[in-house]
Design a protein around this motif. Structure first.
Motif, mmCIF file in Angstrom:
data_model
loop_
_atom_site.group_PDB
_atom_site.id
_atom_site.type_symbol
_atom_site.label_atom_id
_atom_site.label_comp_id
_atom_site.label_asym_id
_atom_site.label_seq_id
_atom_site.Cartn_x
_atom_site.Cartn_y
_atom_site.Cartn_z
ATOM 1 N N GLY A 42 0.808 -1.223 0.000
ATOM 2 C CA GLY A 42 0.000 0.000 0.000
ATOM 3 C C GLY A 42 0.829 1.255 0.000
ATOM 4 N N LYS A 43 0.159 2.359 0.283
ATOM 5 C CA LYS A 43 0.832 3.650 0.246
ATOM 6 C C LYS A 43 1.766 3.788 1.423
ATOM 7 C CE LYS A 43 -2.633 5.968 -2.428
ATOM 8 N NZ LYS A 43 -3.499 7.093 -2.594
ATOM 9 N N PRO A 44 2.774 4.601 1.404
ATOM 10 C CA PRO A 44 3.173 5.544 0.358
ATOM 11 C C PRO A 44 4.024 4.856 -0.696
ATOM 12 C CG PRO A 44 4.650 5.799 2.186
ATOM 13 C CD PRO A 44 3.626 4.745 2.588
ATOM 14 N N PHE A 45 3.986 5.397 -1.893
ATOM 15 C CA PHE A 45 4.781 4.859 -2.986
ATOM 16 C C PHE A 45 6.104 5.590 -3.147
ATOM 17 C CE2 PHE A 45 0.396 3.805 -4.372
ATOM 18 C CZ PHE A 45 0.511 2.444 -4.190
ATOM 19 N N GLY A 46 6.301 6.675 -2.452
ATOM 20 C CA GLY A 46 7.536 7.441 -2.569
ATOM 21 C C GLY A 46 8.630 6.897 -1.684
ATOM 22 N N ALA A 47 9.841 7.368 -1.928
ATOM 23 C CA ALA A 47 10.985 6.902 -1.148
ATOM 24 C C ALA A 47 11.136 7.669 0.159
ATOM 25 C CB ALA A 47 12.260 7.044 -1.963
ATOM 26 N N ALA A 48 10.544 8.859 0.231
ATOM 27 C CA ALA A 48 10.677 9.688 1.425
ATOM 28 C C ALA A 48 9.474 9.480 2.341
ATOM 29 C CB ALA A 48 10.783 11.150 1.029
ATOM 30 N N PRO A 49 9.676 9.604 3.643
ATOM 31 C CA PRO A 49 8.537 9.504 4.566
ATOM 32 C C PRO A 49 7.539 10.637 4.325
ATOM 33 C CG PRO A 49 10.616 9.364 5.750
ATOM 34 C CD PRO A 49 10.934 9.740 4.339
ATOM 35 N N ALA A 95 3.618 8.329 7.588
ATOM 36 C CA ALA A 95 3.790 7.085 6.827
ATOM 37 C C ALA A 95 5.227 7.003 6.335
ATOM 38 C CB ALA A 95 2.835 7.048 5.644
ATOM 39 N N THR A 96 5.783 5.803 6.405
ATOM 40 C CA THR A 96 7.139 5.570 5.901
ATOM 41 C C THR A 96 7.092 4.417 4.906
ATOM 42 O OG1 THR A 96 7.602 4.053 7.708
ATOM 43 C CG2 THR A 96 8.247 6.341 8.040
ATOM 44 N N PRO A 97 8.070 4.346 4.022
ATOM 45 C CA PRO A 97 8.116 3.217 3.076
ATOM 46 C C PRO A 97 8.301 1.896 3.819
ATOM 47 C CG PRO A 97 9.639 4.953 2.416
ATOM 48 C CD PRO A 97 9.125 5.316 3.762
#
Length: 96
Positions: free
Chosen positions: A34-41, A51-53
């Motif tokens: 699930g989310k997040p899809f980014g590399a940064a929190p 949210a963190t990866p």
């Protein structure tokens, strides 16, 4: 085309494996969780981390870099395995 010796086969397989695990494998894990899809929190307006990866981006990057370094080592090994005249000392193989 020349035959690969056992060192080149193992190193190439290891390199491909680490790169694929780092990009595809952990990318699928990140997508499926699930989310997040980014590399940064992700943070809210107050600056709190909400949210963190799932997988630390440093681990994914490290696997890809390790695979590339091993692949570079295979290239250096191939250069060292050739004789001074620039011809490969391994035998040629014809296609069936």
């Amino acid at each position: 085309m020349t035959q690969l010796d056992i060192v080149e086969k193992v190193a190439t397989a290891f390199s491909a494996g680490t790169i694929l695990v780092g990009i595809v494998g952990l990318g699928l894990v990140e997508t499926l969780t699930g989310k997040p899809f980014g590399a940064a929190p992700m943070t809210n307006d107050a600056g709190e981390v909400v949210a963190t990866p799932t997988v630390d981006p440093a681990i994914r990057t490290g696997l890809v870099i390790l695979g590339l370094v091993v692949l570079f080592g295979v290239g250096l090994y191939r250069m060292a395995a050739t004789d001074a005249a620039g011809t490969d000392t391994r035998r040629e193989v014809t296609a069936d």
